[in-house]
Design an enzyme around this catalytic site. Structure first.
Site, mmCIF file in Angstrom:
data_model
loop_
_atom_site.group_PDB
_atom_site.id
_atom_site.type_symbol
_atom_site.label_atom_id
_atom_site.label_comp_id
_atom_site.label_asym_id
_atom_site.label_seq_id
_atom_site.Cartn_x
_atom_site.Cartn_y
_atom_site.Cartn_z
ATOM 1 N N TYR A 114 5.286 -4.590 -12.039
ATOM 2 C CA TYR A 114 5.359 -3.173 -11.660
ATOM 3 C C TYR A 114 6.444 -2.896 -10.616
ATOM 4 O O TYR A 114 7.025 -1.818 -10.591
ATOM 5 C CB TYR A 114 4.015 -2.724 -11.083
ATOM 6 C CG TYR A 114 2.928 -2.609 -12.114
ATOM 7 C CD1 TYR A 114 2.687 -1.397 -12.760
ATOM 8 C CD2 TYR A 114 2.146 -3.703 -12.462
ATOM 9 C CE1 TYR A 114 1.699 -1.291 -13.716
ATOM 10 C CE2 TYR A 114 1.150 -3.600 -13.424
ATOM 11 C CZ TYR A 114 0.931 -2.393 -14.044
ATOM 12 O OH TYR A 114 -0.038 -2.284 -15.007
ATOM 13 N N ILE A 115 6.682 -3.848 -9.743
ATOM 14 C CA ILE A 115 7.677 -3.647 -8.685
ATOM 15 C C ILE A 115 8.971 -4.380 -8.997
ATOM 16 O O ILE A 115 10.069 -3.835 -8.881
ATOM 17 C CB ILE A 115 7.126 -4.121 -7.313
ATOM 18 C CG1 ILE A 115 5.817 -3.392 -6.980
ATOM 19 C CG2 ILE A 115 8.158 -3.937 -6.205
ATOM 20 C CD1 ILE A 115 5.909 -1.878 -6.936
ATOM 21 N N ASP A 131 11.054 -14.448 -14.635
ATOM 22 C CA ASP A 131 9.591 -14.384 -14.692
ATOM 23 C C ASP A 131 9.077 -15.685 -15.286
ATOM 24 O O ASP A 131 9.695 -16.243 -16.189
ATOM 25 C CB ASP A 131 9.124 -13.189 -15.529
ATOM 26 C CG ASP A 131 7.708 -12.772 -15.173
ATOM 27 O OD1 ASP A 131 7.534 -11.725 -14.512
ATOM 28 O OD2 ASP A 131 6.761 -13.511 -15.540
ATOM 29 N N THR A 183 -0.036 -10.808 -5.670
ATOM 30 C CA THR A 183 -0.853 -11.489 -4.663
ATOM 31 C C THR A 183 -2.305 -11.119 -4.964
ATOM 32 O O THR A 183 -2.871 -10.219 -4.345
ATOM 33 C CB THR A 183 -0.458 -11.058 -3.231
ATOM 34 O OG1 THR A 183 -0.358 -9.622 -3.186
ATOM 35 C CG2 THR A 183 0.864 -11.655 -2.824
ATOM 36 N N VAL A 208 6.377 2.181 -3.307
ATOM 37 C CA VAL A 208 6.500 3.172 -4.378
ATOM 38 C C VAL A 208 5.167 3.519 -5.019
ATOM 39 O O VAL A 208 4.279 2.682 -5.128
ATOM 40 C CB VAL A 208 7.481 2.700 -5.474
ATOM 41 C CG1 VAL A 208 8.893 2.693 -4.925
ATOM 42 C CG2 VAL A 208 7.100 1.324 -6.003
ATOM 43 N N LYS A 263 2.912 -2.155 6.188
ATOM 44 C CA LYS A 263 2.595 -1.847 4.788
ATOM 45 C C LYS A 263 1.079 -1.737 4.593
ATOM 46 O O LYS A 263 0.571 -0.814 3.941
ATOM 47 C CB LYS A 263 3.164 -2.956 3.893
ATOM 48 C CG LYS A 263 2.547 -3.079 2.535
ATOM 49 C CD LYS A 263 2.997 -1.983 1.613
ATOM 50 C CE LYS A 263 2.144 -1.950 0.364
ATOM 51 N NZ LYS A 263 2.733 -1.207 -0.717
ATOM 52 N N CYS A 278 -3.847 -1.525 -4.995
ATOM 53 C CA CYS A 278 -3.364 -1.464 -3.606
ATOM 54 C C CYS A 278 -4.448 -0.995 -2.638
ATOM 55 O O CYS A 278 -4.890 -1.756 -1.783
ATOM 56 C CB CYS A 278 -2.148 -0.544 -3.544
ATOM 57 S SG CYS A 278 -0.896 -1.001 -4.745
ATOM 58 N N TYR A 322 -6.663 4.108 -13.608
ATOM 59 C CA TYR A 322 -7.159 4.268 -12.238
ATOM 60 C C TYR A 322 -6.754 5.592 -11.614
ATOM 61 O O TYR A 322 -7.366 6.046 -10.645
ATOM 62 C CB TYR A 322 -6.750 3.072 -11.372
ATOM 63 C CG TYR A 322 -5.383 3.130 -10.741
ATOM 64 C CD1 TYR A 322 -5.181 3.737 -9.508
ATOM 65 C CD2 TYR A 322 -4.281 2.574 -11.384
ATOM 66 C CE1 TYR A 322 -3.924 3.778 -8.919
ATOM 67 C CE2 TYR A 322 -3.028 2.606 -10.802
ATOM 68 C CZ TYR A 322 -2.848 3.211 -9.581
ATOM 69 O OH TYR A 322 -1.601 3.260 -9.010
ATOM 70 N N ARG A 350 -6.299 -1.185 -13.566
ATOM 71 C CA ARG A 350 -6.770 -2.107 -12.535
ATOM 72 C C ARG A 350 -7.693 -1.393 -11.536
ATOM 73 O O ARG A 350 -7.374 -0.346 -11.023
ATOM 74 C CB ARG A 350 -5.573 -2.745 -11.805
ATOM 75 C CG ARG A 350 -4.854 -3.749 -12.704
ATOM 76 C CD ARG A 350 -3.663 -4.354 -12.025
ATOM 77 N NE ARG A 350 -2.654 -3.365 -11.696
ATOM 78 C CZ ARG A 350 -1.543 -3.645 -11.017
ATOM 79 N NH1 ARG A 350 -1.314 -4.850 -10.574
ATOM 80 N NH2 ARG A 350 -0.670 -2.690 -10.773
HETATM 81 N N1 SAJ Z 1 -7.235 9.026 -4.658
HETATM 82 C C1 SAJ Z 1 -8.317 9.783 -4.250
HETATM 83 N N2 SAJ Z 1 -8.090 10.858 -3.438
HETATM 84 C C2 SAJ Z 1 -6.847 11.202 -3.017
HETATM 85 C C3 SAJ Z 1 -5.754 10.411 -3.424
HETATM 86 C C4 SAJ Z 1 -5.972 9.326 -4.237
HETATM 87 O O1 SAJ Z 1 -9.464 9.514 -4.607
HETATM 88 O O2 SAJ Z 1 -6.724 12.187 -2.295
HETATM 89 C C5 SAJ Z 1 -7.457 7.843 -5.497
HETATM 90 C C6 SAJ Z 1 -6.679 7.875 -6.821
HETATM 91 O O3 SAJ Z 1 -7.340 8.627 -7.789
HETATM 92 C C7 SAJ Z 1 -6.599 6.389 -7.157
HETATM 93 C C8 SAJ Z 1 -6.500 5.741 -5.771
HETATM 94 O O4 SAJ Z 1 -6.903 6.720 -4.847
HETATM 95 O O5 SAJ Z 1 -7.792 5.935 -7.772
HETATM 96 C C9 SAJ Z 1 -5.121 5.231 -5.408
HETATM 97 O O6 SAJ Z 1 -4.131 6.153 -5.835
HETATM 98 P P1 SAJ Z 1 -2.897 6.602 -4.926
HETATM 99 O O7 SAJ Z 1 -2.102 7.550 -5.702
HETATM 100 O O8 SAJ Z 1 -3.408 7.046 -3.610
HETATM 101 O O9 SAJ Z 1 -2.119 5.255 -4.599
HETATM 102 P P2 SAJ Z 1 -1.546 4.028 -5.489
HETATM 103 O O10 SAJ Z 1 -2.520 2.896 -5.398
HETATM 104 O O11 SAJ Z 1 -1.119 4.450 -6.841
HETATM 105 O O12 SAJ Z 1 -0.242 3.669 -4.628
HETATM 106 C C10 SAJ Z 1 -0.393 3.348 -3.257
HETATM 107 C C11 SAJ Z 1 0.621 4.207 -2.459
HETATM 108 N N3 SAJ Z 1 0.330 4.102 -1.029
HETATM 109 C C12 SAJ Z 1 0.293 5.195 -0.231
HETATM 110 O O13 SAJ Z 1 0.419 6.314 -0.634
HETATM 111 C C13 SAJ Z 1 0.081 4.928 1.229
HETATM 112 C C14 SAJ Z 1 2.041 3.747 -2.787
HETATM 113 O O14 SAJ Z 1 2.978 4.442 -1.988
HETATM 114 C C15 SAJ Z 1 2.161 2.236 -2.536
HETATM 115 O O15 SAJ Z 1 3.458 1.761 -2.819
HETATM 116 C C16 SAJ Z 1 1.179 1.537 -3.451
HETATM 117 O O16 SAJ Z 1 -0.136 1.962 -3.073
HETATM 118 C C17 SAJ Z 1 1.335 0.041 -3.277
HETATM 119 O O17 SAJ Z 1 2.008 -0.587 -4.122
HETATM 120 O O18 SAJ Z 1 0.881 -0.490 -2.257
#
Ligand code: SAJ
Length: 429
Positions: free
Chosen positions: A11-12, A31, A83, A153, A205, A259, A314, A322
């Protein structure tokens, strides 16, 4: 223009490798999975991310990106390997980071730079990666540069965020940091912030994702409070966020992805100070049980009932399952009604009948149904993912094929009044 070897094309790693290549660097993507290498060589992307296929094709067709199952010598080695999280021990499994380091050892030369982008517990760059790399006989910070540069990201918007987000770069010393700055400033349009401490960069992070997870837990607790006071949680949060220094996130069916549900635990690997943070994790993980309780309030016993779950990705508009809240709900519903897989309901039903549908997910191991089959004769539909496709569903078409018209909109994406006017019983969090 630099030579770069990107370790791990997931993904990254894959978008990062393509980004370097599209900014004129000479990139080899490596890879360990031969299937991934083969697929990419054929122009196939092994996961769903908007715009990525064209972006990678552009990089490959320019001749700047090649994929390989061998590590090559390069001025920059960028590690973007998984990880995985050990659920039992609540610890990161760093085996892939270690083996990436081992693969670099024989290729490492004086003057090279090694950058770890994978999300890791604080201390990993210095305590785990550095000793492996120094098996080369070269010293980190003196003979080669060693850096942690976390990726930040958002899945669904990776290409834009790779370019536009600010970056944090933490080398083991100033020389290391500056070597990485020279690489990232070739494409990063956001600010590049530096620290001369790799552990700080790792920690930063983790607290970014922990902030979001904890904030969502607050939103989920607020939503449960709102139910007790019989007020609308979304309206209350929306109004509270009018304050210039308040930014409460949105409640929902739980927190998924690789994450937010995991990174907070990494903070506990070298510390016992996870009180609020671990409670937040429990609150978010508990949302599936909360939904089950609400379903039982509406439907009585769930035995013999059919529940359609819309969304096993998700989050919205991605195909990644995931730690999916929709799948967690399905598993717990099954366990609630069929503790020993043998319970037979008085009315002849056997457990709960769960129908899963998701237009973004292709996974042969999941018993996914098309939309019509999932809804047919359902007693309740639970929307667990905010895909665009679900926002504009026609209430009449949905309710018509259901046995009972209970619509549980955990992501608050439907126009509740419109659905109520069409005869649905709408539940929200
Ligand atoms: N979610 C909620 N309520 C919200 C926002 C999100 O329930 O208000 C849920 C989503 O539905 C989802 C989960 O949280 O199930 C995670 O979604 P997300 O959009 O918040 O985050 P990720 O996991 O897709 O990506 C996060 C991001 N981190 C932050 O915004 C601080 C991204 O910038 C990171 O690069 C990524 O983790 C990572 O790779 O660590």
């Amino acid at each position: 223009m630099s030579t770069i070897c990107v370790h791990g094309l997931g993904y990254i790693g894959l978008p990062t490798a393509a980004m370097f290549a599209n900014y004129e660097h000479d990139v080899v993507g490596y890879d360990t999975d031969p299937e991934v290498v083969e697929q990419l060589a054929d122009g196939e992307i092994h996961f769903d991310e908007p715009g990525l296929r064209a972006f990678v094709t552009q990089a490959i067709e320019s001749g700047n990106l090649t994929v390989s199952d061998e590590v090559v010598p390069a001025e920059y080695h960028v590690i973007a390997v998984p990880t995985p999280f050990d659920e039992e021990k609540k610890e990161a499994d760093l085996a892939y980071v270690e083996s990436a380091g081992e693969a670099i050892v024989s290729q490492l030369r004086t003057g090279d730079t090694v950058i770890l982008e994978s999300t890791v517990p604080p201390g990993t760059t210095v305590d785990v990666l550095e000793p492996v790399l120094e098996e080369s006989g070269l010293n980190a910070g003196e003979d080669f540069a060693l850096v942690h540069c976390p990726e930040t990201v958002l899945p669904g918007n990776i290409i834009t965020e790779l370019r536009e987000n600010n970056r944090i770069i933490g080398g083991v010393n100033g020389v290391s940091t500056q070597a990485a700055v020279r690489l990232y400033e070739s494409f990063v349009e956001g600010d590049i912030r530096t620290t001369t401490n790799a552990t700080t960069a790792e920690f930063v992070k983790l607290i970014q994702n922990t902030f979001r997870d904890t904030n969502i837990a607050l939103a989920n607790e607020i939503a449960r409070l709102c139910a007790d006071y019989n007020i609308d949680s979304r309206e209350a949060i929306d109004l509270a966020n009018e304050h210039p220094r308040v930014n409460i996130h949105q409640p929902g069916p739980g927190v998924g992805g690789h994450c937010l549900p995991i990174d907070p635990w990494f903070l506990g690997q070298g510390s016992d100070e996870l009180d609020l943070i671990s409670t937040a994790r429990e609150i978010n993980d508990g949302m599936s049980q909360y939904i089950i309780e609400m379903l039982e309030t509406k439907l009585g016993s769930l035995d013999g009932k059919k529940i359609a779950i819309l969304g096993v990705a998700y989050k919205g508009n991605v195909g990644d399952t995931r730690k999916s809240p929709g799948l967690k709900l399905a598993r717990e519903l099954q366990a609630t009604t069929l503790p020993n897989s043998e319970t037979v309901a008085a009315d002849g039903g056997v457990g709960v009948d769960i129908a899963l549908h998701d237009p973004h997910v292709e996974d042969q191991t999941l018993d996914l149904l098309d939309f019509e089959s999932a809804l047919s004769d359902a007693d309740a539909v639970v929307i667990t993912t905010d895909h665009d496709e679900f926002e504009n569903l026609s209430p009449a078409a949905v309710i018509e094929s259901m046995r009972q018209s209970i619509v549980f909109d955990t992501k608050d994406i439907l126009d509740a009044n419109k659905w109520k006017d069409s005869g649905a019983t709408v539940c929200r969090i």
